[in-house]
Design an enzyme around this catalytic site. Structure first.
Site, PDB file in Angstrom:
ATOM      1  N   GLU A   1       0.842  -1.187   0.000  1.00 31.51           N
ATOM      2  CA  GLU A   1       0.000   0.000   0.000  1.00 31.51           C
ATOM      3  C   GLU A   1       0.885   1.247   0.000  1.00 31.51           C
ATOM      4  OE1 GLU A   1      -3.849   1.682   2.507  1.00 31.51           O
ATOM      5  OE2 GLU A   1      -2.397   0.409   3.531  1.00 31.51           O
TER       6      GLU A   1
ATOM      7  N   LYS B   1      -9.752   1.356  -2.515  1.00 29.50           N
ATOM      8  CA  LYS B   1      -9.836   0.821  -1.153  1.00 29.50           C
ATOM      9  C   LYS B   1     -11.196   1.145  -0.549  1.00 29.50           C
ATOM     10  CE  LYS B   1      -7.328   0.964   3.265  1.00 29.50           C
ATOM     11  NZ  LYS B   1      -6.198   1.585   3.987  1.00 29.50           N
TER      12      LYS B   1
ATOM     13  N   CYS C   1      -5.128  -3.694   2.637  1.00 29.69           N
ATOM     14  CA  CYS C   1      -4.799  -3.457   4.039  1.00 29.69           C
ATOM     15  C   CYS C   1      -5.984  -3.630   4.995  1.00 29.69           C
ATOM     16  CB  CYS C   1      -4.150  -2.083   4.171  1.00 29.69           C
ATOM     17  SG  CYS C   1      -3.172  -1.890   5.688  1.00 29.69           S
TER      18      CYS C   1
END
Length: 290
Positions: A49, A123, A165
């Site tokens: 990330e 995301k 993540c």
């Protein structure tokens, strides 16, 4: 390079980095690691990330944000994918859809070995939490727009399911990816030292076991320019939850394993959790309506 003729075999590689705020410097560091890749092709490489800009704050990310298909960060990633003949998941980079956008998307882009961008995942779950570390408070939503789409990518060796993540804490997303056909779950990450030590291995292995998929989880590692501390431990995990490869130090390095995605068939046949879940969906749905 060893070009595989069995279309279910693939080299899975997760990069570990200590990215700086400078995109070109990070691109050079990524290329140094790509030079150490195994010869086997096809190969999937997953970057962490914020791989091209980390440690300068969200305002700086917005300043660097690019329009889709236009900009040096995207061009640099595309060139690396083509030069090294790899499927490349470019971690996340800040993208905007209009110059007037106040916020950016933390976009995970997938490049094929010809250097074409074939998918974008924004995301979905944003890291708005408090952690007992140097940073203390994280409010990703101040500058980042949350994604709203489940994204999978067909390849010659299986289907990729995209996540980033903090997404790993939300099993429903991974169930949706499996339902959409995912065989390999990719997870560009920058876990904090505190949360990583407590939860990283448990969560990544759990998602692999639950969804009977490979997981390729890249990682930021060490202390960054802004004092943020990241956990490292890039991982490759199989559909039985076994760790096939893991970075052993906090230095930039790779975790890599040659796998056969056909191995998932027996796991899924012996323990048909997807079929069992489909049977129970009506009951679960009914219970929420009472």
């Amino acid at each position: 390079m060893n070009q595989n003729l069995n279309n279910s075999q693939v080299q899975l590689t997760a990069l570990q980095m200590t990215s700086s705020p400078h995109p070109q410097q990070n691109l050079q560091e990524i290329e140094q690691q790509l030079k150490t890749l195994p010869d086997f092709r096809p190969q999937l490489v997953v970057l962490p990330e914020a791989s091209l800009c980390f440690g300068a704050g969200d305002k700086r990310q917005r300043e660097l944000a690019e329009l889709p298909g236009d900009g040096p960060m995207q061009q640099g990633l595309a060139e690396l994918a083509k030069r090294y003949n790899i499927w490349l998941v470019g971690g996340t980079i800040p993208l905007i859809d209009s110059p007037e956008d106040k916020k950016f998307s933390a976009a995970s882009l997938v490049f094929n070995p010809q250097g074409a961008c074939v998918a974008r995942y924004n995301k979905m779950h944003l890291f708005d939490v408090d952690v007992a570390d140097n940073t203390k408070s994280y409010r990703e939503s101040n500058w980042t727009d949350a994604g709203d789409a489940v994204v999978t990518v067909p390849t010659e060796f299986g289907t990729l399911g995209l996540a980033v993540c903090y997404d790993v804490r939300f099993a429903e997303l991974f169930r949706a990816l499996r339902t959409a056909g995912a065989d390999i779950l990719v997870l560009p990450s920058a876990f904090t030292q505190v949360t990583g030590q407590a939860h990283w291995h448990v969560l990544t292995r759990a998602r692999a076991i639950e969804q009977q998929c490979f997981v390729v989880a890249s990682a930021q590692a060490g202390e960054h320019d802004n004092g943020r501390q990241t956990y490292g431990h890039a991982l490759v995990i199989d559909g039985w939850g076994r760790i096939l490869a893991e970075t052993e130090t906090m230095q930039p390095s790779i975790a890599t394993a040659l796998v056969d995605t056909a191995s998932l068939h027996k796991i899924r046949q012996d323990i048909p959790v997807a079929e069992h879940f489909n049977r129970s969906k009506k009951v679960l749905h009914a219970s929420t309506e009472r």
